[in-house]
Design a protein around this motif. Structure first.
Motif, PDB file in Angstrom:
ATOM      1  N   ILE B  75      25.553  68.267  10.951  1.00 52.96           N
ATOM      2  CA  ILE B  75      26.533  68.433   9.868  1.00 52.96           C
ATOM      3  C   ILE B  75      25.972  67.909   8.549  1.00 52.96           C
ATOM      4  CG2 ILE B  75      28.769  67.638   8.987  1.00 52.96           C
ATOM      5  CD1 ILE B  75      29.806  67.651  11.857  1.00 52.96           C
ATOM      6  N   ALA B  76      25.421  66.690   8.600  1.00 49.83           N
ATOM      7  CA  ALA B  76      24.962  66.052   7.364  1.00 49.83           C
ATOM      8  C   ALA B  76      23.695  66.693   6.815  1.00 49.83           C
ATOM      9  CB  ALA B  76      24.738  64.566   7.607  1.00 49.83           C
ATOM     10  N   LYS B  77      22.719  66.923   7.678  1.00 48.29           N
ATOM     11  CA  LYS B  77      21.408  67.331   7.182  1.00 48.29           C
ATOM     12  C   LYS B  77      21.232  68.838   7.057  1.00 48.29           C
ATOM     13  CE  LYS B  77      19.231  63.198   8.923  1.00 48.29           C
ATOM     14  NZ  LYS B  77      19.035  62.581  10.229  1.00 48.29           N
ATOM     15  N   VAL B  78      21.989  69.608   7.843  1.00 49.18           N
ATOM     16  CA  VAL B  78      21.810  71.056   7.794  1.00 49.18           C
ATOM     17  C   VAL B  78      22.985  71.736   7.088  1.00 49.18           C
ATOM     18  CG1 VAL B  78      21.220  73.115   9.112  1.00 49.18           C
ATOM     19  CG2 VAL B  78      20.571  70.868   9.988  1.00 49.18           C
ATOM     20  N   ALA B  79      24.196  71.484   7.590  1.00 42.39           N
ATOM     21  CA  ALA B  79      25.363  72.187   7.061  1.00 42.39           C
ATOM     22  C   ALA B  79      25.692  71.831   5.610  1.00 42.39           C
ATOM     23  CB  ALA B  79      26.569  71.929   7.958  1.00 42.39           C
ATOM     24  N   PHE B  80      25.812  70.545   5.326  1.00 40.56           N
ATOM     25  CA  PHE B  80      26.136  70.144   3.954  1.00 40.56           C
ATOM     26  C   PHE B  80      25.063  70.592   2.976  1.00 40.56           C
ATOM     27  CE2 PHE B  80      29.912  67.660   3.005  1.00 40.56           C
ATOM     28  CZ  PHE B  80      30.449  67.435   4.262  1.00 40.56           C
ATOM     29  N   LYS B  81      23.802  70.509   3.443  1.00 40.20           N
ATOM     30  CA  LYS B  81      22.680  70.902   2.587  1.00 40.20           C
ATOM     31  C   LYS B  81      22.769  72.405   2.288  1.00 40.20           C
ATOM     32  CE  LYS B  81      18.410  69.646   1.056  1.00 40.20           C
ATOM     33  NZ  LYS B  81      18.382  70.594   0.003  1.00 40.20           N
ATOM     34  N   MET B  82      23.077  73.160   3.339  1.00 40.66           N
ATOM     35  CA  MET B  82      23.097  74.610   3.215  1.00 40.66           C
ATOM     36  C   MET B  82      24.214  75.091   2.295  1.00 40.66           C
ATOM     37  SD  MET B  82      23.406  77.354   6.310  1.00 40.66           S
ATOM     38  CE  MET B  82      21.913  76.847   7.134  1.00 40.66           C
ATOM     39  N   TYR B  83      25.393  74.504   2.419  1.00 44.46           N
ATOM     40  CA  TYR B  83      26.545  75.031   1.687  1.00 44.46           C
ATOM     41  C   TYR B  83      26.880  74.295   0.401  1.00 44.46           C
ATOM     42  CZ  TYR B  83      27.225  77.947   5.728  1.00 44.46           C
ATOM     43  OH  TYR B  83      27.027  78.865   6.720  1.00 44.46           O
ATOM     44  N   LEU B  84      26.554  73.014   0.332  1.00 43.79           N
ATOM     45  CA  LEU B  84      26.912  72.279  -0.881  1.00 43.79           C
ATOM     46  C   LEU B  84      25.700  71.677  -1.580  1.00 43.79           C
ATOM     47  CD1 LEU B  84      30.198  70.487   0.267  1.00 43.79           C
ATOM     48  CD2 LEU B  84      29.991  72.424  -1.273  1.00 43.79           C
ATOM     49  N   GLY B  85      24.525  71.844  -0.976  1.00 39.74           N
ATOM     50  CA  GLY B  85      23.318  71.329  -1.611  1.00 39.74           C
ATOM     51  C   GLY B  85      23.220  69.815  -1.629  1.00 39.74           C
ATOM     52  N   ILE B  86      23.999  69.143  -0.804  1.00 37.65           N
ATOM     53  CA  ILE B  86      23.923  67.678  -0.751  1.00 37.65           C
ATOM     54  C   ILE B  86      23.664  67.225   0.687  1.00 37.65           C
ATOM     55  CG2 ILE B  86      25.418  67.237  -2.727  1.00 37.65           C
ATOM     56  CD1 ILE B  86      27.749  66.855  -0.828  1.00 37.65           C
ATOM     57  N   THR B  87      23.127  66.035   0.835  1.00 37.25           N
ATOM     58  CA  THR B  87      22.877  65.482   2.168  1.00 37.25           C
ATOM     59  C   THR B  87      23.565  64.134   2.288  1.00 37.25           C
ATOM     60  OG1 THR B  87      20.719  66.512   2.073  1.00 37.25           O
ATOM     61  CG2 THR B  87      21.101  65.005   3.892  1.00 37.25           C
ATOM     62  N   PRO B  88      24.800  64.116   2.814  1.00 34.86           N
ATOM     63  CA  PRO B  88      25.460  62.823   2.981  1.00 34.86           C
ATOM     64  C   PRO B  88      24.747  61.986   4.043  1.00 34.86           C
ATOM     65  CG  PRO B  88      26.824  64.617   3.843  1.00 34.86           C
ATOM     66  CD  PRO B  88      25.584  65.239   3.291  1.00 34.86           C
ATOM     67  N   SER B  89      24.955  60.679   4.002  1.00 32.19           N
ATOM     68  CA  SER B  89      24.358  59.845   5.049  1.00 32.19           C
ATOM     69  C   SER B  89      25.393  59.583   6.136  1.00 32.19           C
ATOM     70  CB  SER B  89      23.824  58.537   4.465  1.00 32.19           C
ATOM     71  OG  SER B  89      24.770  57.971   3.601  1.00 32.19           O
ATOM     72  N   VAL B  90      24.881  59.427   7.354  1.00 31.71           N
ATOM     73  CA  VAL B  90      25.740  59.222   8.518  1.00 31.71           C
ATOM     74  C   VAL B  90      25.738  57.730   8.843  1.00 31.71           C
ATOM     75  CG1 VAL B  90      26.036  59.739  10.962  1.00 31.71           C
ATOM     76  CG2 VAL B  90      25.187  61.506   9.416  1.00 31.71           C
ATOM     77  N   THR B  91      26.912  57.090   8.822  1.00 36.46           N
ATOM     78  CA  THR B  91      26.945  55.640   9.066  1.00 36.46           C
ATOM     79  C   THR B  91      28.216  55.245   9.824  1.00 36.46           C
ATOM     80  OG1 THR B  91      28.160  55.213   7.039  1.00 36.46           O
ATOM     81  CG2 THR B  91      25.767  55.100   6.901  1.00 36.46           C
ATOM     82  N   ASN B  92      28.377  53.935   9.999  1.00 38.18           N
ATOM     83  CA  ASN B  92      29.615  53.371  10.565  1.00 38.18           C
ATOM     84  C   ASN B  92      30.030  53.981  11.882  1.00 38.18           C
ATOM     85  OD1 ASN B  92      29.795  51.796   8.322  1.00 38.18           O
ATOM     86  ND2 ASN B  92      31.569  52.807   7.420  1.00 38.18           N
ATOM     87  N   TRP B  93      29.084  54.079  12.796  1.00 39.78           N
ATOM     88  CA  TRP B  93      29.423  54.579  14.124  1.00 39.78           C
ATOM     89  C   TRP B  93      30.327  53.599  14.852  1.00 39.78           C
ATOM     90  CZ3 TRP B  93      28.887  59.159  16.336  1.00 39.78           C
ATOM     91  CH2 TRP B  93      27.965  60.064  15.794  1.00 39.78           C
TER      92      TRP B  93
END
Lengths: 129, 177
Positions: B75-93
């Motif tokens: 979701i963070a590295k592929v999807a967000f990048k593809m559709y919104l051009g941003i790469t959120p970070s994944v945290t707080n598991w």
């Protein structure tokens, strides 16, 4: 339609006389843009330069190709502010204004209440004084 | 090749941002209630998500994720990048590994947006929650998505919280909401 969308002055007292100065300067702006003719019609922005000097102030004008007018009033005693600095101030104002227009909650014609715009203006005024 | 794929991959994002803004403000005028607008945005997002997932899977060729952690990364590295051009970070598991946060440093949906004081309950980017929920439902995952932090409402970052609820049985049809 010449009602101000935004007026800010430093120091804030005596703001009323700036309203007057700015309002009369609009006549000069109108004169300048109607007299311009073909020579400047290609320019996308019109930096009008010094509109008129008064005893106490120097008044500069700038108008966009969408007829939005910006006026900067500077104390006559401020001799350190150069022409290119004024130009750059107008450019920053124009860019900030464009950002305000892009806010979907802003209705064109309303007074500008944007915090982002306020802070750009504050920074500019601090730097100029 | 069809015209859509021949078009330039990147276009000016301002039209997109302004379109979304027009949508949100129109909803605000129509419903006059922030909570209701949030719901409508989420619903629209859901309807986008259940369709977008096909496009995403076709264009990214990612395989089935083995666990929720993999899902988060995709979701963070592929999807967000593809559709919104941003790469959120994944945290707080969460300790159980069923909940995580996406931290967005920037968000093209909210460029130039300043929320007026009378819309303090509006979750402007609610569409994104629906998109994620709808998309994941089509790959048999029921999730809960919500905004935990929002820069438009004064927080330093925008944080989306995603929680895995359960696997969905394949034979249940997913319809429009």
């Amino acid at each position: 339609m010449n009602c101000p969308l935004y007026i800010r002055s430093v120091p804030t007292q005596g703001e009323l006389k700036f309203h007057y100065t700015v309002h009369t300067s609009l006549d000069v702006v109108e004169e300048k843009i109607s007299g311009v003719g073909k020579a400047l019609a290609d320019q996308r922005e019109l930096y009008l330069g010094l509109l008129y000097p008064t005893e106490d102030y120097k008044v500069y004008g700038y108008v966009t190709n969408s007829k939005v007018k910006f006026v900067i009033v500077v104390d006559s005693s401020n001799t350190s502010l150069r022409d290119n600095e004024i130009r750059s101030m107008f450019r920053k104002l124009h860019n900030s204004f464009t950002d305000v227009m892009c806010n979907p909650f802003y209705n064109p014609g309303d007074p500008i209440q944007s915090k982002a715009f306020d802070s750009i203006v504050s920074t500019m005024m601090v730097q100029a004084c | 090749r069809c015209p859509q794929t021949e078009r330039a991959a990147s276009t000016n994002s301002e039209l997109f941002t302004l379109t979304y803004g027009a949508l949100v403000t129109q909803l605000c005028k129509d419903y006059e209630n922030d909570e209701e607008v949030n719901k409508q945005l989420d619903k629209m997002g859901y309807n986008i998500g259940v369709r977008l997932i096909e496009d995403f899977l076709a264009r990214s060729s990612v395989g089935r994720c083995h666990d929720f952690r993999e899902t988060a990364d995709v979701i963070a590295k592929v999807a967000f990048k593809m559709y919104l051009g941003i790469t959120p970070s994944v945290t707080n598991w969460s300790p159980a590994g069923d909940e995580f946060s996406l931290i967005l440093e920037s968000n093209p949906l909210v460029d130039f947006v300043e929320l007026p004081d009378n819309h303090s309950n509006l979750v402007y980017s609610s569409l994104l929650c629906g998109v994620l929920r709808g998309a994941l439902e089509m790959v048999q995952m029921a999730v809960d998505v919500r905004f935990a932090q929002d820069t438009l409402r004064g927080d330093n970052v925008t944080e989306i919280r995603m929680k895995f609820i359960k696997r969905i049985e394949e034979n249940l049809p997913a319809g429009d909401e």
